[in-house]
Scaffold this active site. Structure first.
Site, PDB file in Angstrom:
ATOM      1  N   SER A   1       5.719  -1.958  -2.334  1.00 48.08           N
ATOM      2  CA  SER A   1       5.572  -2.918  -3.438  1.00 48.08           C
ATOM      3  C   SER A   1       4.688  -2.348  -4.544  1.00 48.08           C
ATOM      4  O   SER A   1       3.584  -2.843  -4.788  1.00 48.08           O
ATOM      5  CB  SER A   1       4.980  -4.238  -2.924  1.00 48.08           C
ATOM      6  OG  SER A   1       5.667  -4.702  -1.796  1.00 48.08           O
TER       7      SER A   1
ATOM      8  N   GLY B   1       0.831  -1.195   0.000  1.00 53.00           N
ATOM      9  CA  GLY B   1       0.000   0.000   0.000  1.00 53.00           C
ATOM     10  C   GLY B   1       0.866   1.245   0.000  1.00 53.00           C
ATOM     11  O   GLY B   1       2.083   1.186   0.188  1.00 53.00           O
TER      12      GLY B   1
ATOM     13  N   SER C   1       2.601  -0.222   8.329  1.00 47.81           N
ATOM     14  CA  SER C   1       3.494  -0.476   9.471  1.00 47.81           C
ATOM     15  C   SER C   1       2.714  -0.582  10.766  1.00 47.81           C
ATOM     16  O   SER C   1       3.006  -1.437  11.615  1.00 47.81           O
ATOM     17  CB  SER C   1       4.545   0.636   9.573  1.00 47.81           C
ATOM     18  OG  SER C   1       5.394   0.634   8.446  1.00 47.81           O
TER      19      SER C   1
ATOM     20  N   SER D   1      -0.557   4.573   4.454  1.00 46.49           N
ATOM     21  CA  SER D   1      -1.836   3.855   4.375  1.00 46.49           C
ATOM     22  C   SER D   1      -2.153   3.097   5.663  1.00 46.49           C
ATOM     23  O   SER D   1      -3.300   2.744   5.914  1.00 46.49           O
ATOM     24  CB  SER D   1      -1.836   2.887   3.193  1.00 46.49           C
ATOM     25  OG  SER D   1      -0.809   1.912   3.338  1.00 46.49           O
TER      26      SER D   1
END
Length: 202
Positions: free
Chosen positions: A107, A33, A40, A37
């Site tokens: 990613s 994300g 973590s 967002s």
């Protein structure tokens, strides 16, 4: 592969033996994300909740990895690809040690995510899309990065002048702009716990 390298993968202690010792099934939870967002925050919450349930975990956070094993990489396309490749190979090591491995990495592209899945193995790769729109993440701006990016101080910022391709078929999608933290964390637990319960091993 170099001719003088002789891997011993086939003669080392098996993952199944380690899973039996730990009484859990290993998995890689790959959380993707935009920055801000909630990846973590949810990754830390998931790890703590699983730890409290008696599971051995390892959390691989993108910023932590970039401060260590990936500290020589920038944010070019090639470096982003290498960042994920190394991260996935690291996750695979923990997977093979029988651990529940939680990865929190932006990613940004389908290519990158597919590479990670191929390295880890589709059966052990559980993709979670932590979905919050760019505008919401920019309002949160928990690291102050969006302000810098929008002011032109950061180049190749994901979602602004570098692409973010939304996952089309994630195993789980969590909308952190539409639900609170407790609800999101419970969804994660409901999805993950059955998959790592040792009794579910066939």
């Amino acid at each position: 592969m170099a001719e003088n390298i002789h891997p011993i993968f086939d003669s080392t202690l098996t993952r199944a033996s380690k899973e039996e010792l730990l009484r859990q099934r290993a998995i890689v939870v790959w959380m993707v994300g935009l920055s801000g967002s909630g990846k973590s925050t949810l990754a830390k919450g998931l790890e703590l909740a699983l730890h409290q349930r008696g599971h051995l975990t390892q959390l691989l956070d993108g910023d932590n990895l970039r401060s260590g094993i990936n500290n020589n990489l920038g944010f070019s396309d090639a470096d982003r690809l290498e960042n994920i490749r190394r991260s996935a190979e690291t996750a695979k090591l923990f997977l093979n040690a029988g651990l529940v491995t939680i990865c929190s990495l932006i990613s940004p592209t389908a290519e990158i995510r597919n590479m990670a899945k191929n390295i880890i193995g589709e059966a052990d790769f559980y993709e979670v899309y932590i979905n919050a729109p760019f505008e919401v993440c920019a309002q949160r701006d928990v690291k102050g990065l969006y302000k810098k990016a929008l002011n032109g101080e950061i180049k190749n910022f994901t979602g602004l002048d570098a692409p973010f391709e939304e996952p089309q078929n994630p195993d789980l999608e969590i909308r952190t702009d539409q639900e609170d933290y407790a609800v999101s964390l419970q969804k994660l637990l409901d999805a993950i716990v059955p998959r790592i319960t040792f009794a579910a091993l066939g």
